[in-house]
Motif scaffolding. Structure first.
Motif, short mmCIF file in Angstrom:
data_model
loop_
_atom_site.label_atom_id
_atom_site.label_comp_id
_atom_site.label_asym_id
_atom_site.label_seq_id
_atom_site.Cartn_x
_atom_site.Cartn_y
_atom_site.Cartn_z
N ASN A 123 -17.65 18.12 0.37
CA ASN A 123 -17.80 19.33 1.18
C ASN A 123 -19.24 19.81 1.27
O ASN A 123 -19.50 20.92 1.74
N THR A 147 -17.07 24.44 2.60
CA THR A 147 -15.92 25.22 2.15
C THR A 147 -16.10 26.71 2.43
O THR A 147 -15.19 27.37 2.94
N ASP A 148 -17.28 27.23 2.10
CA ASP A 148 -17.51 28.66 2.36
C ASP A 148 -18.54 28.91 3.46
O ASP A 148 -18.92 30.05 3.71
N TRP A 394 -15.60 18.34 8.33
CA TRP A 394 -14.84 18.85 7.20
C TRP A 394 -13.64 19.66 7.69
O TRP A 394 -13.78 20.54 8.53
N ASP A 395 -12.46 19.30 7.18
CA ASP A 395 -11.24 20.05 7.44
C ASP A 395 -10.98 20.23 8.94
O ASP A 395 -10.58 21.31 9.39
#
Length: 428
Positions: A123, A147-148, A394-395
């Motif tokens: 990530n 992620t953040d 990502w994601d």
């Protein structure tokens, strides 16, 4: 009687031939004068590139080649954008029709970057070096957390490490950094190579490359670090050489690089991807800016460049296979790619020069190379045209940051170096 008639006829015939000859001579002189006048006031008709033909066939549009009037250069015509009314070649002629994507602007990078490098591990996106301006280069690494969605964790690079035009690959923990340009403007390359342990943030050396290179295609494949092509020491001449070095856990298992089969076409700024035990080298160019002779600051000087969309794959027998080319020539994409759902996604870059202005044209499309069918698709548009993007995934979100963007929707030439971060949901 017969002789008199014959003489009379002969005189008429001679007069007719003489008159015809004079008429033909006059026409030829007039044609030559017109040609000379035309050549003195206009340049040759511009060619229509492969990319624009591809776009035309898929858009139903038409383009009329433009004849540039040199009077503009002398300042005798005010409207420089329309030298020949009704025959204007759009500055966006190389754009390919593509679906619109919904882009979301994220937190910008701490600094703007051109010709930087990036590696994604899980990530985290590690963003290296690059130009801040043509006279200033960065000497550190920034980290983006997917992620953040925040930037943080800045740390310095080794002082001896190159600042742009790097070759780079990772095994998921260690990042291998190969050669590149040391310093701003168009300074010389270095043969130094380094390894970063991303868990400890420690650096160490690897054996030097046999000779320095700018922006070589670099990747880990079958336990060896492969380095191919790039530009030679003068920054302009394409290199064909291919070397490899056995590595494991960030350490070299050999003292010297091994010579491998040369790449079919040399040059810098290419994507180099390993997926499903296959090594791909995509796009690139021959030629690049060079240092101006005698310049104490190695000031960059423009040279002729040829951008191409060639795709090569190294097979099990260590032979190069030629695969279907990109939808249009594309360069400055060495860190502009990511693997998504058995496809290689490539974002932005540079393509062929404008046929009239000869200016660099940036790319604003998102390309997909399907690994099962080996076919190319155009799957979207970027918020603007941009080169040397640094890309991550990502994601379900496709991200890009940094590079040099265009001058606006109607002008694809490069202008501002950016640090912006954007993302879009990508469904393939």
């Amino acid at each position: 009687m017969a002789r008199t008639t014959g003489k009379h006829f002969s005189k008429k015939f001679v007069f007719f031939l003489s008159f015809s000859g004079l008429l033909v001579a006059a026409l030829i002189a007039d044609f030559l004068w017109a040609s000379s006048s035309s050549s003195s006031s206009s340049s040759s008709s511009a060619y229509i590139s492969t990319a624009s033909i591809w776009a035309l066939e898929n858009s139903g549009s038409s383009i009329i080649p433009i004849v540039e009037n040199k009077a503009h250069k002398r300042g005798t015509v005010k409207d420089k954008k329309d030298p020949v009314p009704g025959r204007v070649l759009s500055a966006t002629f190389a754009d390919i029709p593509a679906p619109e994507l919904q882009w979301e602007k994220m937190a910008a990078a701490p600094v703007p970057r051109l010709d930087g490098a990036a590696i994604q591990i899980k990530n985290l996106l590690y963003v290296f070096a690059g130009y801040g301006t043509i006279d200033y280069v960065h000497t550190h690494v920034d980290i983006y957390n997917f992620t953040d969605n925040t930037w943080g964790g800045r740390f310095d690079m080794p002082k001896e490490m190159a600042h742009s035009h790097l070759g780079m690959a990772t095994d998921g923990r260690y990042i291998y950094v190969v050669t590149g340009q040391y310093g701003p403007q168009c300074r010389g390359p270095t043969a130094r190579t380094f390894v970063l342990d991303t868990e400890t943030k420690q650096w160490w050396d690897l054996p030097r490359l046999p000779v320095p290179r700018y922006a070589p295609a670099t990747q880990l494949w079958r336990g060896r670090l492969h380095v191919m092509g790039g530009s030679k020491e003068n920054r302009h001449t394409p290199g064909l050489e291919h070397w490899s070095l056995a590595v494991k856990n960030g350490k070299a298992l050999e003292k010297e690089w091994r010579t491998e089969i040369p790449i079919p076409r040399g040059g810098p700024h290419r994507a180099c991807v390993v997926v499903d035990d296959r090594l791909f080298v995509i796009g690139g160019q021959e030629g690049d800016f060079m240092a101006k002779p005698g310049s104490p600051i190695f000031k960059c000087s423009r040279r002729h460049e040829v951008v191409y969309g060639d795709v090569y794959m190294l097979d099990d027998e260590m032979k190069w296979r030629i695969l279907p080319p990109m939808p249009k020539p594309d360069s400055h994409i060495e860190f502009a790619w990511v693997i998504v759902n058995n496809s290689i996604i490539i974002m932005g870059g540079t393509t062929e020069k404008h046929p009239v202005t000869k200016k660099m044209i940036l790319v604003g499309e998102v390309f997909q190379f399907q690994l099962d069918t080996l076919k190319w698709l155009v799957v979207g548009k970027l918020p603007y045209r941009v080169k040397t993007t640094l890309v991550g995934f990502w994601d379900g979100w496709l991200y890009f940051t940094s590079g040099q963007r265009d001058r606006g929707p109607d002008d694809p030439a490069p202008k501002k170096v950016i640090g912006e971060m954007w993302r879009t949901k990508l469904s393939l």
